[in-house]
Enzyme design. Structure first.
Site, mmCIF file in Angstrom:
data_model
loop_
_atom_site.group_PDB
_atom_site.id
_atom_site.type_symbol
_atom_site.label_atom_id
_atom_site.label_comp_id
_atom_site.label_asym_id
_atom_site.label_seq_id
_atom_site.Cartn_x
_atom_site.Cartn_y
_atom_site.Cartn_z
ATOM 1 N N ASP A 198 30.298 60.241 47.268
ATOM 2 C CA ASP A 198 29.469 59.548 46.283
ATOM 3 C C ASP A 198 28.227 60.413 46.049
ATOM 4 O O ASP A 198 27.365 60.532 46.926
ATOM 5 C CB ASP A 198 29.084 58.174 46.859
ATOM 6 C CG ASP A 198 28.227 57.345 45.912
ATOM 7 O OD1 ASP A 198 27.640 57.916 44.977
ATOM 8 O OD2 ASP A 198 28.134 56.114 46.135
ATOM 9 N N HIS A 199 28.165 60.996 44.888
ATOM 10 C CA HIS A 199 27.089 61.960 44.640
ATOM 11 C C HIS A 199 25.726 61.284 44.491
ATOM 12 O O HIS A 199 24.697 61.954 44.420
ATOM 13 C CB HIS A 199 27.420 62.779 43.386
ATOM 14 C CG HIS A 199 26.881 64.179 43.438
ATOM 15 N ND1 HIS A 199 25.900 64.579 44.312
ATOM 16 C CD2 HIS A 199 27.185 65.281 42.717
ATOM 17 C CE1 HIS A 199 25.615 65.855 44.122
ATOM 18 N NE2 HIS A 199 26.389 66.312 43.161
ATOM 19 N N ARG A 200 25.704 59.960 44.468
ATOM 20 C CA ARG A 200 24.399 59.288 44.485
ATOM 21 C C ARG A 200 23.782 59.404 45.868
ATOM 22 O O ARG A 200 22.564 59.436 46.017
ATOM 23 C CB ARG A 200 24.561 57.793 44.160
ATOM 24 C CG ARG A 200 25.056 57.513 42.762
ATOM 25 C CD ARG A 200 25.330 56.031 42.595
ATOM 26 N NE ARG A 200 26.234 55.527 43.624
ATOM 27 C CZ ARG A 200 26.449 54.245 43.889
ATOM 28 N NH1 ARG A 200 25.811 53.330 43.197
ATOM 29 N NH2 ARG A 200 27.291 53.863 44.826
#
Ligand code: CAO
Length: 646
Positions: free
Chosen positions: A618-620
């Site tokens: 999850d690149h967040r």
């Protein structure tokens, strides 16, 4: 002492009428005419009064039952002499509140009532812009039957009494004046009385249109007051369409007032800049009350100009300042985002406010682009249907909530034989979760290959020994152990995003889920505190959980609390894939089939067993650097088993 039976009275011929409320209990003392129960049809609710006084000794019906005239409802013990009166008495009485139609009464009489345009403040030739009823409709007293509109105000004309629409004398677009016929209502009354064919009743028409009256003050600043609003007092401000500093053009709507029957726009009497506003939404105002200060453009006007041209109220006294024919702006459905360019009658606006609907979102089908009640109903119905289908339906319904067009159903039978197969609960849940995760999480997948030549040699050497202990030793427990250590080394992967979008949860425990292709679908049992366990322990626990999954015996608790997931297709094949993050986790490791490949060792090619790894994250929560470090650590731990015991 004697007993009396109370029956369902004449209920106007209605049959199988539902008992929606029973107001008495066995043992209660009741009085004559006391409401003992409430019956309801789809059109009326009616109380059944007691035909005698006494003590209830039995109740013959239950709530939800249906009854007809003459059915026994109660038995009562009558004190003293027998009270005889039973029969036609029990004239049901219209229940108070939301009754829509006059309840049938024992001696009901139908009469026809001609409904005419009421006093509309002297306005003439006012356009009918909406007819809210059709022939055959049942209307309640006060229900809107038509909406009239001048260029300054719109007004609902309500039904003076409840009844059924027998005929309608007007068409959309007609112009009407006070006394003009609107429609005929069939009404019912309790006695054969002359029906009050009152001229239409209604107030409606304080409606009014106005132009705010400016008063010149020093320095080109004019005070804008409430103009003549047809004598209406204490009228509520339902919308303020401007803010301090706004530039307005003469005729622009500055605010909207609304009575229960009409809404009216107050246009700016001049062009200028709003310097101050003296009122708030919800304030009640009357003619002459101060609204705002306007710094007018150009030459300062020297005298107050009581503008105002009540649209519907009395023709305005020589209206002064020119009033731009502003369209009726009426109310805003959502005050923070005024729908000032939406056209709709007051009752529609009121309904929109009650329902919390932003009118500008509603497709208008009425004349001149007006939003009608039907438009509002259609909008709400569609919204409710969408919301209702979302939680149960599969991914397509989930996606619909995002505004993404749904994938249409295709009739595949036109191409060949087909069968519709119901999805299992797990499959439906998986579809929903995958869609939700895919749509919410910005995914990145990083690929690598781990050299597991030594690991495989070691594992194969141990395999027989482990099998004797009943433990199946595949590469999976090594992967779980290595991933657990990678999580400890790279805590950025051991987090969950919080819904507030401003924080995340950092976990200190390390639980790892394993995706299992079970007979009922994809399930993910979770191994706990893996960082503290040996590869053999992990293998044993994984064996147990996998068996439980295959036997469909996993409990919800077995599948909770994961920090990270491993999805291994190694036994099946493939060289790589992009797994979807299992939210609220932020990372998932996809494992493909290991294969022997030639690797350059600096001097020569040698055969090495290479394991394809695919790390989605999850690149967040995780940036590329974290992911690179995680993968490198994982790779090195799998390539050099000694790291796993560190
Ligand atoms: N490369 C080569 N061989 C592999 C391998 C790999 N990466 N992983 C396992 N194998 C071998 C095993 O060693 C075993 O062979 P041996 O008996 O000769 O040792 C054989 O494949 C079968 O292994 P397995 O499937 O019984 O056991 P596992 O521990 O590898 O996997 C489980 C267990 C439950 C993960 C697996 O059965 C499964 O269900 N995988 C599917 C997961 C899935 O559907 N993921 C997709 C989800 S979408 O992201």
């Amino acid at each position: 002492m004697s007993t009396e039976i109370i029956h369902v009275p004449d209920i106007g011929g209605a049959t199988d009428v539902e008992v929606i409320e029973i107001n008495v209990q066995v043992g209660d003392m009741i009085e004559i005419d006391q409401a003992i129960m409430v019956l309801e049809t789809d059109k009326a609710s009616m109380e059944v009064p007691a035909s005698a006084a006494g003590k209830v000794i039995s109740i013959a019906v239950a709530e939800g039952a249906t009854v007809n005239e003459g059915d026994v409802v109660l038995e009562i013990e009558v004190a003293g002499a027998s009270v005889a009166v039973e029969a036609p008495v029990a004239a049901p009485v219209v229940a108070a509140a939301p009754v829509v139609e006059v309840a049938p009464v024992a001696a009901s009489v139908t009469a026809e009532l001609a409904v005419a345009v009421p006093d509309i403040g002297g306005a003439t030739d006012v356009e009918v812009i909406e007819i809210c009823v059709s022939v055959g409709d049942d209307v309640g007293e006060g229900d809107s039957i038509v909406v009239l509109e001048t260029d300054k105000a719109s007004m609902d004309i309500p039904a003076p009494v409840a009844g059924k629409v027998v005929s309608i004398s007007i068409n959309m677009g007609d112009t009407v004046s006070e006394g003009g016929a609107i429609l005929v209502l069939a009404t019912q009354s309790a006695a054969p009385v002359a029906v009050e064919v009152a001229p239409a009743p209604v107030a409606a028409v304080e409606a009014i249109a106005p132009v705010a009256a400016p008063v010149v003050t020093a320095g080109g600043v004019e005070t804008v007051n409430v103009p003549d609003i047809g004598g209406a007092e204490g009228v509520e401000i339902i919308e303020i369409s401007i803010a301090i500093g706004d530039k307005v053009e003469e005729g622009d709507s500055i605010l909207v007032l609304e009575t229960d029957k009409a809404s009216m726009e107050i246009p700016a009497p001049k062009s200028g800049t709003v310097k101050s506003i003296s009122v708030n939404i919800g304030d009640k105002v009357s003619e002459g009350d101060m609204l705002l200060d306007l710094e007018v453009e150009g030459v300062v006007v020297s005298a107050p100009a009581p503008v105002a041209a009540p649209a519907v109220s009395a023709p305005t006294p020589a209206a002064s300042a020119p009033v731009k024919a502003a369209p009726v702006v009426d109310t805003a459905a959502v005050l923070s985002t005024p729908s000032k360019n939406v056209h709709a009658g007051p009752s529609v606006r009121m309904l929109a406010r009650e329902l919390g609907v932003e009118l500008s979102l509603v497709r208008a089908t009425g004349p001149r682009g007006r939003v009608t009640k039907e438009d509002l109903h259609a909008y709400v119905k569609a919204a409710v249907q969408k919301a209702a289908s979302a939680p149960v339906a599969s991914s397509s319904a989930v996606t619909s909530g995002t505004g993404i067009p749904q994938i249409p159903d295709v009739d595949f039978s036109q191409f060949g034989e087909v069968e519709i197969v119901k999805m299992s609960k797990i499959k439906k849940l998986t579809a929903q979760n995958m869609t939700r995760n895919w749509l919410n999480v910005p995914h990145v997948t990083q690929f690598d290959k781990a050299d597991i030549t030594e690991l495989e040699a070691f594992r194969k050497g141990l395999k027989g020994e482990m099998e004797k202990q009943g433990v199946k030793l595949t590469p999976l427990p090594f992967l779980i152990k290595a991933a657990a250590q990678a999580l400890v080394e790279n805590p950025a992967f051991n987090v969950s995003m919080r819904a507030d979008g401003e924080s995340y949860v950092q976990k200190s425990y390390v639980n790892i889920g394993i995706a299992v292709d079970s007979p009922i679908g994809l399930v993910v049992p979770v191994l706990r505190n893996v960082d503290t366990k040996s590869v053999v322990q992990i293998a044993k626990e994984a064996n147990v959980l996998i068996k439980k999954a295959l036997d469909k015996k996993l409990l919800p608790a077995d599948m909770q609390g994961g920090c990270f997931t491993i999805s291994s297709l190694g036994a099946i094949g493939g060289t790589g894939f992009t797994p979807i993050v299992n939210c609220p986790e932020v990372g998932i490791l996809g494992v493909s089939k290991a294969d022997v490949e030639p690797r350059w060792n600096g001097k020569e090619f040698e055969p090495r067993t290479m394991l394809p790894l695919c790390l989605s994250y999850d690149h967040r929560a995780v940036n590329g650097g974290d992911a690179g470090r995680f993968m490198t650590y994982l790779n090195s731990a799998l390539s050099d088993l000694r790291r796993l015991v560190l």
